[in-house]
Design a protein around this motif. Structure first.
Motif, PDB file in Angstrom:
ATOM      1  N   ILE A  31       0.841  -1.200   0.000  1.00 52.81           N
ATOM      2  CA  ILE A  31       0.000   0.000   0.000  1.00 52.81           C
ATOM      3  C   ILE A  31       0.876   1.250   0.000  1.00 52.81           C
ATOM      4  CG2 ILE A  31      -1.582   1.376   1.421  1.00 52.81           C
ATOM      5  CD1 ILE A  31      -2.934  -1.318   2.159  1.00 52.81           C
ATOM      6  N   PHE A  32       1.932   1.256   0.815  1.00 56.11           N
ATOM      7  CA  PHE A  32       2.842   2.399   0.853  1.00 56.11           C
ATOM      8  C   PHE A  32       3.528   2.599  -0.498  1.00 56.11           C
ATOM      9  CE2 PHE A  32       3.598   1.842   5.703  1.00 56.11           C
ATOM     10  CZ  PHE A  32       2.303   2.262   5.952  1.00 56.11           C
ATOM     11  N   GLU A  33       3.950   1.506  -1.130  1.00 55.97           N
ATOM     12  CA  GLU A  33       4.582   1.604  -2.448  1.00 55.97           C
ATOM     13  C   GLU A  33       3.587   2.124  -3.491  1.00 55.97           C
ATOM     14  OE1 GLU A  33       7.756   1.285  -3.401  1.00 55.97           O
ATOM     15  OE2 GLU A  33       8.176   1.070  -1.255  1.00 55.97           O
ATOM     16  N   ALA A  34       2.328   1.695  -3.385  1.00 59.14           N
ATOM     17  CA  ALA A  34       1.302   2.180  -4.316  1.00 59.14           C
ATOM     18  C   ALA A  34       1.075   3.678  -4.119  1.00 59.14           C
ATOM     19  CB  ALA A  34      -0.003   1.408  -4.122  1.00 59.14           C
ATOM     20  N   TRP A  35       1.155   4.164  -2.880  1.00 60.68           N
ATOM     21  CA  TRP A  35       1.021   5.602  -2.626  1.00 60.68           C
ATOM     22  C   TRP A  35       2.136   6.365  -3.345  1.00 60.68           C
ATOM     23  CZ3 TRP A  35      -1.472   9.830  -1.455  1.00 60.68           C
ATOM     24  CH2 TRP A  35      -0.757  10.965  -1.110  1.00 60.68           C
ATOM     25  N   TYR A  36       3.355   5.897  -3.194  1.00 63.92           N
ATOM     26  CA  TYR A  36       4.478   6.588  -3.819  1.00 63.92           C
ATOM     27  C   TYR A  36       4.336   6.613  -5.340  1.00 63.92           C
ATOM     28  CZ  TYR A  36       6.812   6.385   0.714  1.00 63.92           C
ATOM     29  OH  TYR A  36       7.135   6.538   2.033  1.00 63.92           O
ATOM     30  N   GLN A  37       3.886   5.524  -5.925  1.00 60.16           N
ATOM     31  CA  GLN A  37       3.743   5.455  -7.374  1.00 60.16           C
ATOM     32  C   GLN A  37       2.563   6.282  -7.875  1.00 60.16           C
ATOM     33  OE1 GLN A  37       3.510   1.379  -8.566  1.00 60.16           O
ATOM     34  NE2 GLN A  37       5.603   0.905  -7.929  1.00 60.16           N
ATOM     35  N   ALA A  38       1.432   6.210  -7.191  1.00 60.90           N
ATOM     36  CA  ALA A  38       0.216   6.871  -7.671  1.00 60.90           C
ATOM     37  C   ALA A  38       0.224   8.375  -7.424  1.00 60.90           C
ATOM     38  CB  ALA A  38      -1.010   6.246  -7.012  1.00 60.90           C
ATOM     39  N   SER A  39       0.822   8.808  -6.322  1.00 54.77           N
ATOM     40  CA  SER A  39       0.755  10.230  -5.976  1.00 54.77           C
ATOM     41  C   SER A  39       1.891  11.038  -6.573  1.00 54.77           C
ATOM     42  CB  SER A  39       0.765  10.405  -4.455  1.00 54.77           C
ATOM     43  OG  SER A  39       2.047  10.071  -3.934  1.00 54.77           O
ATOM     44  N   GLY A  40       3.065  10.454  -6.674  1.00 51.19           N
ATOM     45  CA  GLY A  40       4.233  11.199  -7.131  1.00 51.19           C
ATOM     46  C   GLY A  40       4.731  12.183  -6.094  1.00 51.19           C
ATOM     47  N   ALA A  41       4.315  12.026  -4.857  1.00 52.99           N
ATOM     48  CA  ALA A  41       4.681  12.954  -3.789  1.00 52.99           C
ATOM     49  C   ALA A  41       5.607  12.313  -2.769  1.00 52.99           C
ATOM     50  CB  ALA A  41       3.424  13.474  -3.108  1.00 52.99           C
ATOM     51  N   ALA A  42       6.489  11.460  -3.212  1.00 54.42           N
ATOM     52  CA  ALA A  42       7.398  10.770  -2.291  1.00 54.42           C
ATOM     53  C   ALA A  42       8.314  11.750  -1.563  1.00 54.42           C
ATOM     54  CB  ALA A  42       8.217   9.731  -3.034  1.00 54.42           C
ATOM     55  N   CYS A  43       8.742  12.796  -2.255  1.00 60.42           N
ATOM     56  CA  CYS A  43       9.670  13.746  -1.629  1.00 60.42           C
ATOM     57  C   CYS A  43       8.974  14.604  -0.562  1.00 60.42           C
ATOM     58  CB  CYS A  43      10.334  14.622  -2.686  1.00 60.42           C
ATOM     59  SG  CYS A  43       9.184  15.579  -3.670  1.00 60.42           S
ATOM     60  N   PHE A  44       7.656  14.724  -0.608  1.00 59.76           N
ATOM     61  CA  PHE A  44       6.920  15.511   0.383  1.00 59.76           C
ATOM     62  C   PHE A  44       6.328  14.652   1.493  1.00 59.76           C
ATOM     63  CE2 PHE A  44       6.338  17.982  -3.598  1.00 59.76           C
ATOM     64  CZ  PHE A  44       7.125  19.071  -3.239  1.00 59.76           C
ATOM     65  N   THR A  45       6.336  13.343   1.329  1.00 60.31           N
ATOM     66  CA  THR A  45       5.727  12.438   2.305  1.00 60.31           C
ATOM     67  C   THR A  45       6.682  12.216   3.462  1.00 60.31           C
ATOM     68  OG1 THR A  45       4.520  11.332   0.537  1.00 60.31           O
ATOM     69  CG2 THR A  45       4.686  10.174   2.637  1.00 60.31           C
ATOM     70  N   THR A  46       6.222  12.519   4.682  1.00 62.77           N
ATOM     71  CA  THR A  46       7.059  12.315   5.861  1.00 62.77           C
ATOM     72  C   THR A  46       6.628  11.106   6.681  1.00 62.77           C
ATOM     73  OG1 THR A  46       5.710  13.853   7.152  1.00 62.77           O
ATOM     74  CG2 THR A  46       7.648  14.759   6.043  1.00 62.77           C
ATOM     75  N   ARG A  47       5.335  10.763   6.616  1.00 67.13           N
ATOM     76  CA  ARG A  47       4.849   9.633   7.425  1.00 67.13           C
ATOM     77  C   ARG A  47       3.640   9.008   6.751  1.00 67.13           C
ATOM     78  NH1 ARG A  47       1.361   9.380  12.402  1.00 67.13           N
ATOM     79  NH2 ARG A  47       1.984   7.474  13.425  1.00 67.13           N
ATOM     80  N   LEU A  48       3.608   7.676   6.768  1.00 62.82           N
ATOM     81  CA  LEU A  48       2.464   6.915   6.260  1.00 62.82           C
ATOM     82  C   LEU A  48       1.981   5.982   7.351  1.00 62.82           C
ATOM     83  CD1 LEU A  48       3.767   5.916   2.728  1.00 62.82           C
ATOM     84  CD2 LEU A  48       1.976   7.552   3.232  1.00 62.82           C
ATOM     85  N   PHE A  49       0.656   5.885   7.483  1.00 62.12           N
ATOM     86  CA  PHE A  49       0.068   5.017   8.493  1.00 62.12           C
ATOM     87  C   PHE A  49      -1.228   4.458   7.931  1.00 62.12           C
ATOM     88  CE2 PHE A  49      -2.687   4.565  12.276  1.00 62.12           C
ATOM     89  CZ  PHE A  49      -1.937   3.631  12.959  1.00 62.12           C
ATOM     90  N   PHE A  50      -1.430   3.155   8.040  1.00 62.32           N
ATOM     91  CA  PHE A  50      -2.633   2.522   7.510  1.00 62.32           C
ATOM     92  C   PHE A  50      -3.383   1.821   8.628  1.00 62.32           C
ATOM     93  CE2 PHE A  50      -5.033  -0.891   5.505  1.00 62.32           C
ATOM     94  CZ  PHE A  50      -5.694  -0.186   4.519  1.00 62.32           C
TER      95      PHE A  50
END
Length: 105
Positions: A31-50
């Motif tokens: 899910i975290f990898e899908a977020w990085y691929q779909a959003s394109g906001a990896a450089c702005f993402t500081t924390r992910l929680f599901f």
């Protein structure tokens, strides 16, 4: 020694993950990898929680957050499409399944 039915490596891997209760952890990582691929906001993402179908995302940029907020429905659809195509993701897992909602902070 008893012979068993031949099984593909993919099915054997899924059985192994279920036997050792690794499916929720693998699903969360996917899910975290899908977020990085779909959003394109990896450089702005500081924390992910599901938790319970909701992906909580903390971003370092308010401008990026507002831009992603407008695109959240499309990002959610892209993420679930990526997860559906992923052979390691088990969408039938009762603990960690598909993403139902995005929370951007």
């Amino acid at each position: 020694m008893e012979r068993k039915q031949a099984q593909s490596i993919g099915d054997a891997l899924k059985d192994f993950m279920k036997a050792y209760h690794l499916t929720p952890r693998i699903n969360t990582r996917r899910i975290f990898e899908a977020w990085y691929q779909a959003s394109g906001a990896a450089c702005f993402t500081t924390r992910l929680f599901f938790r319970e179908g909701t992906l909580h995302v903390t971003l370092s940029s308010s401008a990026a957050r507002s831009q992603l907020q407008f695109q959240s429905a499309a990002i959610l659809d892209r993420m679930n499409a990526l997860l559906g195509d992923d052979p390691l993701f088990d969408g039938t897992d009762p603990v960690v399944g598909y993403v139902k909602q995005l929370r951007l902070k």
